[in-house]
Design an enzyme around this catalytic site. Structure first.
Site, short mmCIF file in Angstrom:
data_model
loop_
_atom_site.label_atom_id
_atom_site.label_comp_id
_atom_site.label_asym_id
_atom_site.label_seq_id
_atom_site.Cartn_x
_atom_site.Cartn_y
_atom_site.Cartn_z
CB SER A 17 68.56 61.74 29.77
OG SER A 17 68.54 63.30 29.90
CB SER B 150 69.72 60.32 33.69
OG SER B 150 68.51 60.76 33.20
N GLY C 217 70.56 66.07 36.99
CA GLY C 217 71.81 65.19 35.65
C GLY C 217 71.90 63.88 36.52
CG ASP D 106 63.27 70.47 35.90
OD1 ASP D 106 64.33 70.40 37.29
OD2 ASP D 106 63.77 69.96 35.55
CB ILE E 74 65.16 59.99 36.26
CG1 ILE E 74 66.52 60.34 37.75
CG2 ILE E 74 65.52 59.54 35.29
CD1 ILE E 74 66.29 59.11 39.12
#
Ligand code: 13P
Length: 327
Positions: A275, A232, A230, A97, A273
């Protein structure tokens, strides 16, 4: 001792090619869950086996140095073995990532990753193209798939941070994909990294994602896999649990699940995903210690956290991404 080179096929892993073509045809998205430790990885594998979902297990540069790169390789191999011993054939991809350099991507490819992201989104267009192309050329020789990025997401994730977001310019995507040869493209349509995605005034609700930008991108690169970072949802029940047991996470807000469902049905083939998993783990550990301050066996509180993470991932696969039953 010198580091051993290993190809991902020896670890039982797969690249993203087939996963993405099936997700595109089936109108769902492949979950990409970040992990740093044993319990997170056990939870991801268990939940994906139980829901029969393909999965991308991904690590950031920070996670790689936290967990140790050799340890990580064997953890990924263990994840595949664990799934097979449970009688499951789910495809598992190990992905880097936010790779920030050619050297890091090369090192991951050499140590058994089946997919890498090279994030040149902060660079001028031509430099982003040149860096991404260089990674693609190396990755091709090893049948490793590559994710590029256009547009910048705001927020913080390990070493990656940006104060402001820049939406992807749809007029650039076709040229970028053609020139670089990437296998998938991350775009910026209003999501951001971390638990504080939107600053809302009292009574305000979360602004919708820019589906118009996504539609424009899809038109210019039809049938090409798009990635959403981003993503979540920052579930309020976890934030409340954290705050009720001494945490301070006021104002944490994420992307509503109905928007992610809509994105998953489009050309978005991969949804990142991180957080949400962190929040679930933190909430359960805080609760455990508050209720049982005498406990000091990590298996007890980490076990509770792992159980919650399994529930969360099953929920995501079944009702948000639609990947359940599609292995
Ligand atoms: P979240 O912070 O929304 O989980 O996003 C994670 C991510 O995009 C990893 O690249």
């Amino acid at each position: 001792m010198e580091k051993q080179k290993v190809h991902y096929s020896e670890l039982g892993l797969v690249n993203t090619k087939q996963m993405f073509s099936k997700a595109m045809a089936g109108k769902y998205a492949i979950p990409a869950y970040n992990f740093n430790n044993l319990e997170q990885l056990q939870a991801i594998v268990t939940a994906c086996v139980e829901t029969d979902s393909p999965v991308i297990i991904q690590v950031s540069k920070g996670a790689r140095s936290y967990a140790n790169e050799t340890m990580l390789r064997y953890m990924a191999m263990g994840a595949v073995q664990m799934a097979r011993e449970a009688g499951s054939k789910i495809p598992i991809c190990l992905h880097l990532d936010h790779g920030d350099s050619f050297e890091l991507c090369k090192s991951c490819i050499d140590s058994g990753f089946s997919s890498v992201m090279i994030d040149g989104s902060h660079l001028p267009f031509d430099e982003n193209v040149a860096l991404t192309k260089k990674v693609v050329e190396y990755a091709r020789q090893h049948d490793v798939t590559v994710e590029g990025e256009l547009g910048v997401l705001a927020g913080i994730e390990d070493e990656v941070s940006a104060e402001h977001s820049t939406y992807t310019k749809p007029e650039e995507v076709e040229d970028f994909v053609k020139k670089t040869g990437v296998d998938s493209l991350a775009i910026s349509i209003g999501t951001s990294h971390g638990a504080y995605k939107f600053k809302l005034k009292p009574g305000e609700s979360v602004p919708p994602l820019r589906f118009d930008i996504l539609d424009e991108c899809e038109k210019r690169i039809p049938g090409f896999p798009i990635v959403l970072h981003g993503a979540s949802s920052v579930l309020p029940e976890y934030v409340e649990l954290i705050n009720s047991y001494g945490g301070k996470m006021d104002g944490a807000v994420g992307v509503p699940e109905d928007q992610l469902r809509k994105a998953a049905a489009s050309a978005v083939c991969k949804i990142n995903i991180d957080s949400d998993g962190r929040l679930a783990v933190t909430a359960k550990i805080r609760e455990y210690f508050a209720k049982d301050p005498k406990e000091f066996d990590p298996r007890k509180y980490l076990g509770e956290a792992r159980k919650e993470l399994i529930n969360l991932i099953k929920h995501k696969n079944q009702t948000v991404l639609g990947s359940a039953g599609n292995a």
